[in-house]
Enzyme design. Sequence first.
Site, short mmCIF file in Angstrom:
data_model
loop_
_atom_site.label_atom_id
_atom_site.label_comp_id
_atom_site.label_asym_id
_atom_site.label_seq_id
_atom_site.Cartn_x
_atom_site.Cartn_y
_atom_site.Cartn_z
N HIS A 149 0.83 -1.22 0.00
CA HIS A 149 0.00 0.00 0.00
C HIS A 149 0.86 1.26 0.00
CE1 HIS A 149 -3.30 -2.74 1.24
NE2 HIS A 149 -2.36 -3.28 1.97
N SER A 156 15.11 21.94 -15.77
CA SER A 156 13.94 22.76 -16.05
C SER A 156 14.41 24.10 -16.56
CB SER A 156 13.13 22.94 -14.77
OG SER A 156 12.34 24.12 -14.87
N LYS A 213 15.96 21.91 -10.48
CA LYS A 213 15.35 20.66 -10.90
C LYS A 213 16.29 19.73 -11.65
CE LYS A 213 11.44 19.83 -11.27
NZ LYS A 213 10.03 19.74 -11.09
N GLU A 255 10.20 8.53 -16.89
CA GLU A 255 8.87 9.10 -17.12
C GLU A 255 8.36 8.80 -18.53
OE1 GLU A 255 8.09 13.19 -15.08
OE2 GLU A 255 10.21 13.11 -15.61
#
Length: 464
Positions: free
Chosen positions: A162, A283, A289, A296
């Site tokens: 979980h 970024s 970043k 991804e």
Amino acid sequence: MSDSEQKNQSWGGRFTEPTDAFVERFTASVGFDYRFYNQDINGSIAHATMLAKVGVLSDQELTAITDGLEAVRADIEAGNFQWSVSLEDVHMNIEAALTERIGIAGKKLHTGRSRNDQVATDIRLYLRDQIDLIAKELARLQTGLLDLAEREADTIMPGFTHLQSAQPVTFGHHLLAWFEMLKRDASRLQDCRTRMNQSPLGAAALAGTTYPIDRAMTAELLGFDKPTENSLDSVSDRDFAIEFTAFASILMTHLSRASEELILWTSAQFGFIDLPDRFCTGSSIMPQKKNPDVPELVRGKTGRVNGHLVSLLTLMKSQPLAYNKDNQEDKEPLFDTVDTVMDCLRAFADMIPAIQARKENMYESARRGFSTATDLADYLVRKGTPFRDAHEVVGKSVAYGIKTGKDLSEMTLEELQQFSNTIEQDVFDVLTLEGSVAARNHIGGTAPDQVRAAVQRARAELKN
Ligand code: ARG
């Protein structure tokens, strides 16, 4: 020029007007099926070789056809080939170029064959080649996972259910879970290859041919295990493409799960791993970043492969026997699946060995989550406490830990004994993370020794 040559198409004889320009573009497949020109030429050479053997072509005709096709292949490879939409597809483009080169013998190549069995053959040959390349790349990724798992056999991290800290595991064990998923994918891929490796050549348009063809011979020349059994089925079904894409969807689903974990783990909140800069991007506005773009994108590309599976299933659904033009639509989803899977495997195979585990963060995270609670319960059970009572004792200990900000292993013996006087000094052997993982010492368990043994077994299996 004869009439039919003027209208250019191979069916010209029956028609009284040329194909509408839009319809020509709409029905053409050469824009994408040129991809399997090699397989098309190999299939034609095998077909011609067989025709010569059974006496349908002379030896001179065979030589002219074979040399001509090799010359066409060389032209294509050198970028000197003019693909023509008005010749519809790869098959007719190559046949027309052959005839232009060698004349009349070129027109005999199509004897006893149809584009229906031709394309069914080409696409199987093409997919078989791609499957072999994909299998190699998959094995490279698997090897990388095994090496990393071995390196990280002792590294402790929280195991989750979980997405909540559950029990400590070793990072190596986690990586081997990925390995197992990929192992099943690799075996699905081989199953698919075995089932599809039969030669449809000779099925002709749908019913077979009146020429004395030798289907076993062409099957063997092309590396198929044997000829297919039924001509109608041979030209019509694309289940092998569906099956391959199903393999690909499951593989991508597995890669998407691994991607998701890599993405979470690189975040500041987890901080479990570092991915080298070369697999990340920055970024344009937020200087701090470092984004895990590669995982991804793999996660995102899963969607398009799943989409291709649905396309192919839907394409095949309700098609009456035998060949229907619908089947021309099998190629783009299939090609894109092949490309996507190859790229994603390559990305992963390159990236996995470069992963840097941030061991202290993993350890700290496992320590914070009361992940040895089950070990304390098991300890009490071993000392004679019924499991349900043990569960209760540990629950109270955890509640105390939450209140006081202490992990179970940080409590004193007296503190622990508030909840059960069965607890003795030896409890600290099981409350440490090291003790917890080492105790799960059986096949499939997370103990470092088991991880090392599993890596050895997997390496041996991968070699076969
Ligand atoms: N380009 C076609 C395809 O991909 C080849 C087969 C065409 N056969 C036909 N009867 N029109 O399916």
